[in-house]
Design a protein around this motif. Structure first.
Motif, short mmCIF file in Angstrom:
data_model
loop_
_atom_site.label_atom_id
_atom_site.label_comp_id
_atom_site.label_asym_id
_atom_site.label_seq_id
_atom_site.Cartn_x
_atom_site.Cartn_y
_atom_site.Cartn_z
N ALA A 251 20.59 6.21 3.47
CA ALA A 251 19.59 5.81 4.46
C ALA A 251 18.86 4.54 4.03
CB ALA A 251 18.58 6.95 4.67
N MET A 252 18.83 4.27 2.72
CA MET A 252 18.15 3.08 2.22
C MET A 252 18.84 1.80 2.67
SD MET A 252 17.25 4.42 -1.64
CE MET A 252 15.91 3.28 -2.01
N ALA A 253 20.11 1.88 2.99
CA ALA A 253 20.85 0.69 3.40
C ALA A 253 20.32 0.11 4.70
CB ALA A 253 22.33 1.02 3.55
N ALA A 254 19.66 0.92 5.51
CA ALA A 254 19.13 0.46 6.80
C ALA A 254 17.64 0.12 6.72
CB ALA A 254 19.36 1.53 7.86
N SER A 258 10.13 -3.24 1.42
CA SER A 258 8.74 -2.85 1.60
C SER A 258 8.59 -1.41 2.04
CB SER A 258 8.07 -3.77 2.63
OG SER A 258 8.79 -3.74 3.87
N GLU A 259 9.67 -0.85 2.61
CA GLU A 259 9.64 0.56 3.05
C GLU A 259 10.11 1.51 1.96
OE1 GLU A 259 10.95 0.77 7.56
OE2 GLU A 259 12.30 -0.56 6.45
N MET A 260 10.87 1.00 1.00
CA MET A 260 11.53 1.87 0.04
C MET A 260 10.97 1.81 -1.38
SD MET A 260 14.02 3.72 1.42
CE MET A 260 12.73 4.09 2.63
N ASN A 261 10.17 0.81 -1.72
CA ASN A 261 9.65 0.71 -3.08
C ASN A 261 8.70 1.85 -3.41
OD1 ASN A 261 11.10 -1.56 -3.64
ND2 ASN A 261 9.38 -3.00 -3.52
N ASP A 262 8.84 2.41 -4.60
CA ASP A 262 7.98 3.51 -5.07
C ASP A 262 6.90 2.92 -5.98
OD1 ASP A 262 9.49 5.58 -3.80
OD2 ASP A 262 10.99 5.41 -5.38
N ALA A 263 5.67 2.85 -5.48
CA ALA A 263 4.58 2.24 -6.24
C ALA A 263 4.10 3.17 -7.35
CB ALA A 263 3.42 1.91 -5.30
N PHE A 264 3.82 2.60 -8.54
CA PHE A 264 3.30 3.38 -9.67
C PHE A 264 1.78 3.47 -9.62
CE2 PHE A 264 7.43 1.98 -11.31
CZ PHE A 264 7.90 3.17 -11.83
N VAL A 265 1.28 4.64 -9.99
CA VAL A 265 -0.17 4.86 -10.10
C VAL A 265 -0.40 5.73 -11.33
CG1 VAL A 265 -0.60 4.72 -7.60
CG2 VAL A 265 -0.04 6.93 -8.64
N PRO A 266 -1.61 5.72 -11.89
CA PRO A 266 -1.91 6.61 -13.02
C PRO A 266 -1.77 8.07 -12.60
CG PRO A 266 -3.57 4.89 -12.83
CD PRO A 266 -2.74 4.83 -11.58
N LEU A 274 2.21 7.80 -15.97
CA LEU A 274 2.32 7.24 -14.64
C LEU A 274 3.13 8.16 -13.73
CD1 LEU A 274 3.18 3.51 -15.50
CD2 LEU A 274 0.94 4.44 -14.86
N ARG A 275 2.93 7.98 -12.44
CA ARG A 275 3.77 8.65 -11.45
C ARG A 275 3.93 7.69 -10.28
NH1 ARG A 275 2.35 13.53 -8.24
NH2 ARG A 275 4.04 12.52 -7.09
N THR A 276 4.74 8.06 -9.30
CA THR A 276 4.93 7.19 -8.13
C THR A 276 4.34 7.86 -6.89
OG1 THR A 276 7.13 8.12 -7.70
CG2 THR A 276 7.01 6.15 -9.08
N LEU A 277 3.83 7.03 -5.98
CA LEU A 277 3.23 7.55 -4.75
C LEU A 277 4.29 8.14 -3.83
CD1 LEU A 277 0.63 4.75 -3.87
CD2 LEU A 277 0.17 7.08 -4.69
N THR A 278 5.49 7.56 -3.84
CA THR A 278 6.60 8.07 -3.05
C THR A 278 7.78 8.30 -3.99
OG1 THR A 278 7.25 5.78 -2.56
CG2 THR A 278 5.89 6.94 -0.92
N ASN A 279 8.85 8.88 -3.46
CA ASN A 279 10.01 9.16 -4.32
C ASN A 279 11.31 8.83 -3.60
OD1 ASN A 279 11.37 9.97 -6.64
ND2 ASN A 279 11.42 12.12 -6.05
N HIS A 280 11.35 7.66 -3.00
CA HIS A 280 12.58 7.23 -2.32
C HIS A 280 13.73 7.08 -3.33
CE1 HIS A 280 10.28 6.59 1.29
NE2 HIS A 280 9.47 5.73 0.69
N SER A 281 13.39 6.78 -4.59
CA SER A 281 14.42 6.58 -5.64
C SER A 281 15.02 7.90 -6.12
CB SER A 281 13.80 5.85 -6.83
OG SER A 281 13.29 4.59 -6.46
N GLY A 282 14.41 9.00 -5.73
CA GLY A 282 14.94 10.30 -6.15
C GLY A 282 14.79 10.56 -7.63
N GLY A 283 13.71 10.04 -8.24
CA GLY A 283 13.40 10.35 -9.64
C GLY A 283 14.19 9.58 -10.67
N ILE A 284 15.00 8.61 -10.24
CA ILE A 284 15.82 7.83 -11.19
C ILE A 284 15.72 6.35 -10.82
CG2 ILE A 284 18.12 7.43 -12.11
CD1 ILE A 284 18.82 10.31 -11.41
#
Length: 360
Positions: A251-254, A258-266, A274-284
């Protein structure tokens, strides 16, 4: 190539209609207490003959540990096990001795080795996955000590898909369902789809979703040993697996970056950093775990064994029409879910041990 893994290695042996299935787990950490009843319960999850949605073959699948465990704990030496085949009916396959079944491994095994075991597919049979579930059950007990859990479920059968994210599901209820789906509404529709295919003498495919929780950041061996590559290899080695993705995958191919980046936060938990606000990367990311849930999906094709008539040829090249007989699964998903969990557990524990070795 019957061995999986780097430090933790599982070698399997046996054929579907042979005397037994078995394996040797080498490199398993010493001193781990092994709960045999729990191991046996996990093996029972993929056992055939559990209802109308699976093959009617009846196997107790009792695991006999031959070595590697003393007084309930692993010794660090090779851990060998065996499971006797009890209900193989080779006569059911005699009519297929010279038939090359469509989309099976009959022709490719014959092309590679010049000989094949026509009884249930021999080594190519999905019964080989029993050995993986035993190895995976052992790995899960070791991972539990480090707070790592592996859970999978059927997320799609045919066009019927679970519409809720996994965070909204009670994954502890997965094995209460005969289709291995914790969403009651979707499970009922999946069951109807499988039963409809079976009545028509047909089969149906689907998708299993797997989540690894509690995995620390830092697992993965770039560049040739990326964690996502290892998981892909593990999953794609499962019978009938035809597709794999991590995170949002295809689904990332479409999408846009700016929609798929997982931003880091404390992280609120100081131990995580650190952790990410979203998990589009699936943890890797970069082939290395980032501490978030590892989320992956495995697509399985419809079982190629149909009870309706098909066109094919014999091994002599003679065109024929045939219909399969005997006991077969109309859909692999109910029994594939524990296999997906097993292969994920084996891979994660292997990479956990690799990571420990790299920091010595």
């Amino acid at each position: 190539m019957n061995t999986f893994g780097n430090i933790l290695r599982l070698t399997t042996f046996g054929e579907s209609h042979g005397a037994a299935m078995g394996g040797v787990v080498d490199g398993f950490p010493a001193g781990i207490s092994i709960d045999i009843p729990s191991l046996q319960a996990e093996v029972a999850r993929r056992r055939p003959g559990q209802g109308a949605l699976t093959t009617a073959r009846r196997e107790s699948d009792e695991v006999e540990i031959l070595s590697g465990i003393f007084e309930g704990r692993t010794t660090g030496t090779p851990l060998a096990f065996i499971v006797r085949n009890e209900d193989h009916r080779s006569a059911d396959y005699e009519a297929l001795r010279h038939v090359l079944r469509p989309s099976h491994a009959d022709y490719t095994y014959l092309a590679k080795y010049g000989i094949r075991d026509h009884r249930g597919g021999g080594r190519a049979s999905a019964r080989e996955t029993l050995c993986r579930v035993v190895g995976g059950a052992l790995a899960r007990q070791a991972l539990k000590l480090h707070g790592i859990t592996v859970r999978a479920y059927t997320s799609q059968v045919g066009t019927v898909a679970v519409e809720r994210p996994y965070q909204e599901l009670d994954l502890s209820r997965t094995y209460e369902s005969d289709v291995r789906c914790p969403d009651d509404v979707a499970a009922n529709r999946m069951r109807e789809a499988i039963e409809a295919a079976r009545r028509e003498g047909d089969t149906i495919g689907g998708v299993a979703t797997c989540i690894v929780s509690g995995c620390p950041a830092g697992l993965g061996e770039p560049v040739a040993g990326k964690l996502n590559a290892a998981l892909a290899a593990a999953m794609m080695s499962i019978n009938a697996a035809k597709g794999f993705e991590v995170g949002d995958g295809f689904a990332m191919a479409a999408k846009k970056g700016s929609e798929m980046n997982d931003a880091f936060v404390p992280a609120s938990d100081d131990a995580r950093g650190l952790r990410t606000l979203t998990n589009h990367s699936g943890g890797i990311q970069g082939g290395i775990s980032n501490g978030e849930d590892i989320v992956m999906r495995v697509a399985f094709k419809p079982v190629p064994t149909l009870l309706s008539e098909q066109t094919t040829t014999t091994d002599a090249g003679t065109p024929i029409r045939y219909a399969a007989h005997g006991r077969h699964d109309p859909c692999v998903l109910p029994r594939a879910v524990p296999v997906v969990e097993a292969m994920a557990a084996l891979t994660i524990l292997d990479y956990y041990l690799l990571n420990a070795a790299s920091r010595m």
